[in-house]
Write a protein that holds these residues in place. Sequence first.
Motif, PDB file in Angstrom:
ATOM      1  N   LEU A  29       7.481  -5.886  -3.046  1.00 47.28           N
ATOM      2  CA  LEU A  29       7.584  -7.081  -2.202  1.00 47.28           C
ATOM      3  C   LEU A  29       8.750  -6.932  -1.239  1.00 47.28           C
ATOM      4  N   SER A  86      13.485  -4.473  -0.561  1.00 47.96           N
ATOM      5  CA  SER A  86      12.225  -4.704  -1.266  1.00 47.96           C
ATOM      6  C   SER A  86      12.508  -4.811  -2.756  1.00 47.96           C
ATOM      7  N   GLN A 101      11.705  -8.120   1.021  1.00 43.68           N
ATOM      8  CA  GLN A 101      12.644  -9.242   0.994  1.00 43.68           C
ATOM      9  C   GLN A 101      13.405  -9.259   2.316  1.00 43.68           C
ATOM     10  N   ASN A 137       3.505  -9.529   2.459  1.00 42.01           N
ATOM     11  CA  ASN A 137       3.510  -9.138   1.044  1.00 42.01           C
ATOM     12  C   ASN A 137       2.134  -9.263   0.403  1.00 42.01           C
ATOM     13  N   CYS A 155       8.425 -14.964  -1.453  1.00 37.82           N
ATOM     14  CA  CYS A 155       7.965 -13.591  -1.208  1.00 37.82           C
ATOM     15  C   CYS A 155       6.569 -13.345  -1.775  1.00 37.82           C
ATOM     16  N   LEU A 185       6.600 -13.290   6.289  1.00 40.20           N
ATOM     17  CA  LEU A 185       6.964 -12.388   5.195  1.00 40.20           C
ATOM     18  C   LEU A 185       5.933 -12.496   4.060  1.00 40.20           C
TER      19      LEU A 185
END
Length: 262
Positions: free
Chosen positions: A58, A46, A60, A138, A109, A134
């Motif tokens: 966020l 993250s 990753q 987020n 992201c 993803l």
Amino acid sequence: MGSGMGAYGGAVRPVESAAGETMLLWGLGQPTAHRNNALVRQAAHSFELDACGRRLSLLQSPSSMSTPGVTGAVVWDSGVVLAKFLEHAVDSQQLLLRDARAVDLGSGCGLVGCVAALLGAHVVLTDLPDRLKLLRKNVSLNVDDPHVPGSARVTELVWGDDPHHELVREPLPDFVLGSDVIYNEEAVDDLLVTLNQLSGQHTTILLAGELRNDAVLECFLEAAMEDFLIACIEQDQWHPEFCSNRVALFILVKKPERASTD
């Protein structure tokens, strides 16, 4: 230096020629002499950043970086520069995002789109279909909160294809945002098709790009100058703590429509 362009009130430097601009950025900025990924941690699962009075976190996916062509699974310096530039420009009253409609291209992201929503914009974050899981995660982690003044939602967008009708209904977006969207010559034409589809006379486009390949940037600027006026926002206008000589920040607005000569 000119003052202001589109919805941005700060100082800008008009781009007069694609080759000249490219030479300037590489000649003066010496991007290759500076550390890349100075503002991010791509090996971590993250990425955390303080913005808009809160701590963004966020997720990753560093492991998917080994898949050819997948770059949106981690945060890049240009995304951090653009996100913090937006915050700084709003704080210094050079930019107003509250209630603006924005489309974020190649959201990855989701950092830039999330920050724009926290600054009050109604943002549609877009990426290729396989990147959306993803991205949605987020957005829900960072923006799904009744105290956020703007809003964010996610939809797929393949550059060069017809965008979802919601993205191009009138009025067209006030802002189109993109970080690290200029990365290979094959993608330039499709990117420009999409920028043209999404922007009207009142749309301000803000693009931050990592300076990796001078030929690709020159190719993009050359092609974009057909339809857009372009300027560079130099580092003295950025958030002072989030600068990098490896990143350039451009602002584009559509050229005024020429009256028909029929």
